[in-house]
Design a protein around this motif. Structure first.
Motif, PDB file in Angstrom:
ATOM      1  N   HIS A   1       0.848  -1.193   0.000  1.00 47.92           N
ATOM      2  CA  HIS A   1       0.000   0.000   0.000  1.00 47.92           C
ATOM      3  C   HIS A   1       0.881   1.239   0.000  1.00 47.92           C
ATOM      4  N   ASP A   2       0.309   2.321  -0.483  1.00 49.68           N
ATOM      5  CA  ASP A   2       0.978   3.615  -0.554  1.00 49.68           C
ATOM      6  C   ASP A   2       0.258   4.568   0.386  1.00 49.68           C
ATOM      7  N   ASN A   3       0.927   5.001   1.452  1.00 51.42           N
ATOM      8  CA  ASN A   3       0.296   5.879   2.427  1.00 51.42           C
ATOM      9  C   ASN A   3       0.028   7.266   1.868  1.00 51.42           C
ATOM     10  N   GLU A   4       0.871   7.735   0.966  1.00 44.88           N
ATOM     11  CA  GLU A   4       0.705   9.093   0.451  1.00 44.88           C
ATOM     12  C   GLU A   4      -0.533   9.214  -0.418  1.00 44.88           C
ATOM     13  N   THR A   5      -0.826   8.200  -1.206  1.00 44.71           N
ATOM     14  CA  THR A   5      -1.974   8.254  -2.109  1.00 44.71           C
ATOM     15  C   THR A   5      -3.180   7.483  -1.585  1.00 44.71           C
ATOM     16  N   SER A   6      -3.033   6.808  -0.433  1.00 49.69           N
ATOM     17  CA  SER A   6      -4.116   5.998   0.154  1.00 49.69           C
ATOM     18  C   SER A   6      -4.617   4.975  -0.866  1.00 49.69           C
ATOM     19  N   GLU A   7      -3.683   4.164  -1.362  1.00 49.61           N
ATOM     20  CA  GLU A   7      -4.011   3.169  -2.360  1.00 49.61           C
ATOM     21  C   GLU A   7      -3.344   1.840  -2.012  1.00 49.61           C
ATOM     22  N   PHE A   8      -4.046   0.765  -2.345  1.00 51.74           N
ATOM     23  CA  PHE A   8      -3.424  -0.548  -2.367  1.00 51.74           C
ATOM     24  C   PHE A   8      -2.704  -0.729  -3.692  1.00 51.74           C
ATOM     25  N   LEU A   9      -1.606  -1.471  -3.685  1.00 54.64           N
ATOM     26  CA  LEU A   9      -0.920  -1.855  -4.905  1.00 54.64           C
ATOM     27  C   LEU A   9      -0.855  -3.372  -4.950  1.00 54.64           C
ATOM     28  N   VAL A  10      -1.338  -3.943  -6.031  1.00 57.36           N
ATOM     29  CA  VAL A  10      -1.363  -5.387  -6.217  1.00 57.36           C
ATOM     30  C   VAL A  10      -0.385  -5.728  -7.337  1.00 57.36           C
ATOM     31  N   TYR A  11       0.627  -6.527  -7.004  1.00 51.94           N
ATOM     32  CA  TYR A  11       1.633  -6.975  -7.966  1.00 51.94           C
ATOM     33  C   TYR A  11       1.336  -8.420  -8.342  1.00 51.94           C
ATOM     34  N   THR A  12       1.381  -8.703  -9.625  1.00 48.36           N
ATOM     35  CA  THR A  12       1.183 -10.056 -10.144  1.00 48.36           C
ATOM     36  C   THR A  12       2.466 -10.498 -10.825  1.00 48.36           C
ATOM     37  N   GLY A  13       3.085 -11.539 -10.287  1.00 46.91           N
ATOM     38  CA  GLY A  13       4.329 -12.052 -10.849  1.00 46.91           C
ATOM     39  C   GLY A  13       4.084 -13.280 -11.696  1.00 46.91           C
ATOM     40  N   HIS A  14       4.499 -13.216 -12.954  1.00 41.97           N
ATOM     41  CA  HIS A  14       4.395 -14.340 -13.884  1.00 41.97           C
ATOM     42  C   HIS A  14       5.762 -15.023 -13.936  1.00 41.97           C
ATOM     43  N   VAL A  15       5.903 -16.088 -13.171  1.00 46.18           N
ATOM     44  CA  VAL A  15       7.172 -16.804 -13.067  1.00 46.18           C
ATOM     45  C   VAL A  15       7.083 -18.030 -13.975  1.00 46.18           C
ATOM     46  N   THR A  16       7.936 -18.070 -14.988  1.00 37.39           N
ATOM     47  CA  THR A  16       7.905 -19.164 -15.952  1.00 37.39           C
ATOM     48  C   THR A  16       8.807 -20.304 -15.497  1.00 37.39           C
ATOM     49  N   ALA A  17       8.579 -21.468 -16.110  1.00 32.18           N
ATOM     50  CA  ALA A  17       9.421 -22.625 -15.797  1.00 32.18           C
ATOM     51  C   ALA A  17      10.861 -22.389 -16.229  1.00 32.18           C
ATOM     52  N   GLN A  18      11.056 -21.669 -17.329  1.00 35.17           N
ATOM     53  CA  GLN A  18      12.416 -21.390 -17.791  1.00 35.17           C
ATOM     54  C   GLN A  18      13.157 -20.485 -16.821  1.00 35.17           C
ATOM     55  N   PHE A  19      12.444 -19.545 -16.176  1.00 36.67           N
ATOM     56  CA  PHE A  19      13.088 -18.672 -15.197  1.00 36.67           C
ATOM     57  C   PHE A  19      13.520 -19.474 -13.976  1.00 36.67           C
ATOM     58  N   LEU A  20      12.704 -20.428 -13.548  1.00 37.00           N
ATOM     59  CA  LEU A  20      13.080 -21.281 -12.425  1.00 37.00           C
ATOM     60  C   LEU A  20      14.243 -22.196 -12.800  1.00 37.00           C
TER      61      LEU A  20
END
Length: 427
Positions: free
Chosen positions: A296-315
């Motif tokens: 969350h960002d206290n200055e803007t009063s917002e939640f931030l949602v991050y979505t990570g796409h982790v591929t098999a090749q990256f692992l």
């Protein structure tokens, strides 16, 4: 003394003289990157990762449009709604928890994490029923495991109940195929595996500020020159863009590896604490996974949602640091991280806004255009109070009155539901 007699007297020394040769790292592999940047401190815990780590790993941050709808429509001159004048218990509970999250004076990570848990459990009780406070995650690199390399404030796993899993889609991006097909990999089961974690930006900044400890000088006097040097080192950890933090990449990596690695048994030996314990020599059945980070960002009063796409090749790059693994377009396998902003206020519509950002594979199916007003809480309390104050039957026995009240209750609830859909409430 001949060589043969020397080998009999010193067998261990003879074994050390011919160590096993490690194969040459391929171009673009992790070991090749470390060799090319030998003068830079790269092999560190994710809390010490900088923008250079994200660049070398091929991480792509992408900001999506904000999830700022739905929200109540307040026309100029309109009177305050019932939600303002008489908020329901659920709205009051959410308001207190959200205020605690945005309260800078609290400064207690546990209280903030508990407030986040309260919000998520109030909005989606089934999906966020169980949580872990301040969990530690391992990082696997080749044949070594580094214990407790990543710490977050709270962690939620995918539910294990079959009914809950049926309403939530799998995180595997590989499409399911018939079992009879021999070429198709098995669908990854995500039950009881990391789904979403929470870490506050203020907490992350506080950790970075105090990450380098300075020993005191003679007579317990502060070592001012070393303190200034460590402050400069801490500033280098601050990302150029606060929304594109490389530490989130390390969190996604640790969460994804937890899906495929069996946690090794902890021992008290020095080799285990230094990460010299071999987890396994067999390659896990890596698949593409998708997880979330909530902050969350206290200055803007917002939640931030991050979505990570982790591929098999990256692992695969971390399982075999000397190998180079490429995407379909011919580039080195990286990670795609999408993030979106969710306004916290007003409370009405927050369930739908945050649900759109998290996705139905996390919270389950829902109607993003129908705002939840929690008016049933007030109506339910009024019904209970009215039932208690209702006098006995005027022209019949108490049993006859009970039989007549039972079928009338569903009609009363249906009327309240229809009225709630027609009236807009703003809080």
């Amino acid at each position: 003394m001949t060589t043969r007699s020397w080998s009999r007297l010193h067998p261990r020394r003879q074994q050390r003289s011919s160590p096993t040769r490690r194969r040459r790292p391929q171009k673009g592999s992790l070991r090749d990157i470390l060799r090319q940047n030998s003068g830079t401190s790269l092999f560190v815990r994710p809390i010490g990762w900088t923008d250079l780590h994200a660049s070398l790993l091929g991480v792509r941050f992408c900001e999506l449009p904000a999830c700022d709808t739905p929200r109540p429509c307040n026309l100029p001159g309109s009177p305050p709604t019932q939600g303002h004048m008489r908020p329901s218990p659920t709205i009051t509970k959410l308001s207190d928890a959200l205020t605690e999250i945005l309260l800078l004076s609290s400064g207690l990570p546990k209280s903030t994490s508990t407030a986040v848990k309260t919000v998520l459990m109030t909005l989606w009780p089934t999906a966020f029923a169980k949580w872990q406070l301040f969990p530690d995650l391992n990082i696997y690199f080749g044949d070594k495991v580094y214990h407790d390399a990543v710490r977050v404030q709270a962690l939620w796993n995918f539910p294990s109940h079959p009914s809950a899993l049926s309403s939530q889609s799998s995180v595997a991006t590989i499409p399911a195929r018939p079992v009879s097909s021999s070429s198709s990999p098995p669908v990854h089961c995500n039950a009881n595996l990391p789904m979403l974690c929470y870490i506050g930006k203020n907490q992350l900044a506080s950790i970075r500020k105090c990450i380098f400890r300075v020993a005191t000088g003679p007579d317990n006097n502060p070592n001012i020159p070393v303190q200034r040097l460590q402050q400069l080192r801490a500033k280098l950890l601050i990302p150029a863009d606060a929304d594109k933090d490389s530490h989130f990449v390390g969190i996604f990596l640790a969460m994804a590896q937890r899906h495929f690695y069996t946690p090794p048994i902890r021992t008290l030996t020095r080799e285990s604490s230094l990460g010299l314990q071999k987890p396994t020599s067999r390659r896990p059945d890596f698949q593409d996974v998708k997880m979330r980070i909530l902050t969350h960002d206290n200055e803007t009063s917002e939640f931030l949602v991050y979505t990570g796409h982790v591929t098999a090749q990256f692992l695969d790059r971390f399982f075999d640091p000397s190998g180079a693994f490429y995407e379909e377009d011919g580039t080195i396998a990286g990670m795609k991280v999408e993030f979106t902003r969710v306004p916290i206020w007003p409370i009405l519509g927050l369930r739908e806004r945050l649900g759109r950002a998290l996705g139905e594979d996390i919270v389950g199916p829902f109607d993003s255009n129908q705002m939840e007003t929690w008016e049933d809480d007030r109506a339910r309390g009024a019904n209970i109070k009215r039932k208690r104050t209702t006098p006995a039957a005027l022209d019949g026995s108490l049993d006859e009155e009970s039989d007549e009240d039972q079928p009338a209750m569903p009609d009363k609830k249906r009327c309240l539901s229809e009225e709630r859909n027609l009236v807009g409430v703003a809080v």
